[in-house]
Design a protein around this motif. Structure first.
Motif, PDB file in Angstrom:
ATOM      1  N   THR A  52      90.184  16.780 -56.784  1.00  0.00           N
ATOM      2  CA  THR A  52      90.443  16.103 -55.512  1.00  0.00           C
ATOM      3  C   THR A  52      91.935  16.108 -55.171  1.00  0.00           C
ATOM      4  O   THR A  52      92.333  16.504 -54.072  1.00  0.00           O
ATOM      5  CB  THR A  52      89.959  14.635 -55.572  1.00  0.00           C
ATOM      6  OG1 THR A  52      88.677  14.615 -56.198  1.00  0.00           O
ATOM      7  CG2 THR A  52      89.861  14.031 -54.196  1.00  0.00           C
ATOM      8  N   LEU A  82      80.312  11.596 -52.157  1.00  0.00           N
ATOM      9  CA  LEU A  82      81.547  12.343 -52.381  1.00  0.00           C
ATOM     10  C   LEU A  82      82.504  12.185 -51.201  1.00  0.00           C
ATOM     11  O   LEU A  82      83.720  12.070 -51.388  1.00  0.00           O
ATOM     12  CB  LEU A  82      81.226  13.819 -52.639  1.00  0.00           C
ATOM     13  CG  LEU A  82      82.407  14.697 -53.034  1.00  0.00           C
ATOM     14  CD1 LEU A  82      83.118  14.166 -54.265  1.00  0.00           C
ATOM     15  CD2 LEU A  82      81.959  16.131 -53.276  1.00  0.00           C
ATOM     16  N   ASP A 154      84.592  21.390 -50.882  1.00  0.00           N
ATOM     17  CA  ASP A 154      84.582  20.811 -52.228  1.00  0.00           C
ATOM     18  C   ASP A 154      83.162  20.876 -52.772  1.00  0.00           C
ATOM     19  O   ASP A 154      82.199  20.686 -52.042  1.00  0.00           O
ATOM     20  CB  ASP A 154      85.088  19.369 -52.194  1.00  0.00           C
ATOM     21  CG  ASP A 154      85.366  18.825 -53.597  1.00  0.00           C
ATOM     22  OD1 ASP A 154      85.531  19.640 -54.528  1.00  0.00           O
ATOM     23  OD2 ASP A 154      85.425  17.594 -53.763  1.00  0.00           O
ATOM     24  N   GLU A 155      83.040  21.134 -54.058  1.00  0.00           N
ATOM     25  CA  GLU A 155      81.737  21.288 -54.699  1.00  0.00           C
ATOM     26  C   GLU A 155      80.873  22.301 -53.954  1.00  0.00           C
ATOM     27  O   GLU A 155      79.723  22.037 -53.594  1.00  0.00           O
ATOM     28  CB  GLU A 155      81.029  19.941 -54.806  1.00  0.00           C
ATOM     29  CG  GLU A 155      81.916  18.954 -55.547  1.00  0.00           C
ATOM     30  CD  GLU A 155      81.146  17.914 -56.313  1.00  0.00           C
ATOM     31  OE1 GLU A 155      79.909  17.915 -56.267  1.00  0.00           O
ATOM     32  OE2 GLU A 155      81.800  17.108 -56.987  1.00  0.00           O
ATOM     33  N   GLY A 305      80.700  15.099 -59.321  1.00  0.00           N
ATOM     34  CA  GLY A 305      81.649  14.631 -58.316  1.00  0.00           C
ATOM     35  C   GLY A 305      81.835  13.129 -58.206  1.00  0.00           C
ATOM     36  O   GLY A 305      82.883  12.694 -57.793  1.00  0.00           O
TER      37      GLY A 305
HETATM   38 MG    MG Z   1      85.414  16.487 -57.333  1.00  0.00          MG
END
Ligand code: MG
Ligand code: ADP
Length: 402
Positions: A52, A82, A154-155, A305
């Protein structure tokens, strides 16, 4: 290396020190210079390694320098949880800066939709969104993304697993072609490489995906028959004065069943699964974070996450479907270099799967003796074959229990 080596603006350094961030993690050390230089990047590192901050810090720093009231960065994430978590990190890092952000995700009321619309049209600098909700706004026609300089996924692996591929394409069609694209993923599956090829422009690759749980995790496993599982679980949970225990099971029905059973035995437990409303999920997570709830049963939705500090014990009630999921589940404990314990219950049918996990992490996980009152468990025979009734097309035929 220290954060001061990155030449961040003083307001951002202040936020970092208020959050007690002193030293960058390896993924941060490698990614931040690349992102600051404006290059596309694909970053791969397991859960809990600090991804992050790796993407937020350089982006916040750029926005401070050229501060304007326009949307500058779009972060797309697979789940509401998340989105909330990144928004919280953003509030922490950005506290002393003029940078504005909003999280946009479904399951909220009409008022929040209006607030999101306002933030989108009046230029919150950083938008953190789940695909579905963002598309709902895009479809209304008022969102102008011409000023976007950074797209962050992200992810990304989880997003593809959840079937967001078409949604991503649609969202990207609204963005300027000239932009910096930043992609983070916990795994480097072939479909991730494919996506990267499609949407990244000559990216740098940063890879810290040692397929091993964080060093501080003590791992163990129990060999059990199905009939022994519940009794073993209860005996493992009894008398544990750990504040936060996370239990994983493979399906939401099993999660519900475990919750019912453990509540009946008076454990301080709650469950989280996809049938809960967003408000309920947030509330359960909040209670668990606050340590009002000691134990949480969950499906894998939660295992990637979501950042909850100080989980002391993770129990895999079932062996996860794939080895990567094991690493993510176990990654819930021992975050940021503390220690934790991860225990897995293995029934005879799951032994082969468990062996492939051991192969992936390149280590044998210690098999622990069962408590004597449970009697003998099975021997470890990962190569033994199990006959499944064959249905059409060679797929296993499942019969419903009455
Ligand atoms: Mg993460
Ligand atoms: P990931 O996205 O890789 O799973 P996160 O970004 O959620 O990891 O970070 C995991 C935890 O480690 C968070 O609690 C975060 O605040 C903490 N953390 C990350 N980087 C640092 C750092 N450089 N110093 C201290 N704590 C950190």
């Amino acid at each position: 290396m220290k954060f001061s080596d990155f030449n961040f603006e003083p307001e951002l350094m202040e936020g970092l020190s208020s959050m007690n961030f002193e030293k960058p993690t390896p993924i941060q050390e490698l990614s931040i210079p690349i992102i600051s230089a404006g290059k596309d990047i694909i970053g791969c590192a397991q859960t809990g390694t600090g991804k992050t901050a790796a993407f937020l810090l350089p982006v916040i720093n750029k926005i401070i320098k050229e501060h304007k009231h326009v949307v500058n960065t779009l972060i797309i994430v697979p789940t509401r949880e998340l989105a909330v978590q990144i928004d919280e990190a953003m509030q922490g890092f950005g506290y002393f800066t003029p940078v504005t952000a909003i999280a946009i995700f479904g399951g909220k009321d009409g008022i929040s939709f209006e607030q999101e619309k306002k933030a989108l049209t009046q230029g919150a600098n950083i938008i953190i969104a789940t695909p579905g909700r963002l598309i709902a706004h895009l479809n209304m026609g008022y969102v102008k993304f011409d000023s976007i300089e950074h797209l962050i996924l992200d992810e990304a692996d989880r997003m593809l697993d959840m079937g967001f591929s078409d949604d991503l394409n649609k969202i990207i069609s609204f963005l300027p072609k000239q932009r910096q694209t930043i992609m983070f993923s916990a795994t480097m599956a072939p479909k991730i490489r494919e996506l990267a090829k499609k949407i990244l422009n000559n990216p740098e690759q940063v890879n810290i995906a040692v397929s091993k749980p964080a060093a501080g995790v003590l791992q163990g496993a129990y060999l059990v028959y199905n009939t022994q599982k519940m009794a073993l679980l209860k005996s493992l949970l009894t008398g544990k004065n750990l504040s936060s225990i996370l239990i994983f099971s493979s399906t939401k029905d099993k999660v519900k069943e475990l919750e019912r059973d453990l509540l009946r035995s008076k454990f301080n437990i709650a469950a989280i699964h996809s049938d809960l409303e967003q408000d309920q999920r947030t509330e359960v997570l909040r209670q668990f974070k606050n340590k009002n709830i000691q134990m949480l049963v969950a499906t894998d939705v939660l295992s990637r996450g979501i950042d909850i500090d100080s989980i002391g014990l993770v129990i895999n009630y079932d062996v996860p479907r794939d080895a990567e999921d094991y690493i993510h589940r176990v990654g819930r404990t021992a975050r940021a270099e503390t220690t934790g314990v991860a225990l897995t219950l293995i029934n005879p049918e799951d032994m082969r799967k468990f062996k492939s996990i051991e192969d992936l992490i390149g280590d044998e996980i210690k098999k622990l003796p069962l408590p004597p009152q449970l009697g003998e468990g099975p021997a470890y025979e990962p190569n033994k074959k199990f006959e499944r009734p064959q249905g059409r097309g060679g797929k296993p035929a499942f019969r419903k229990k009455r």
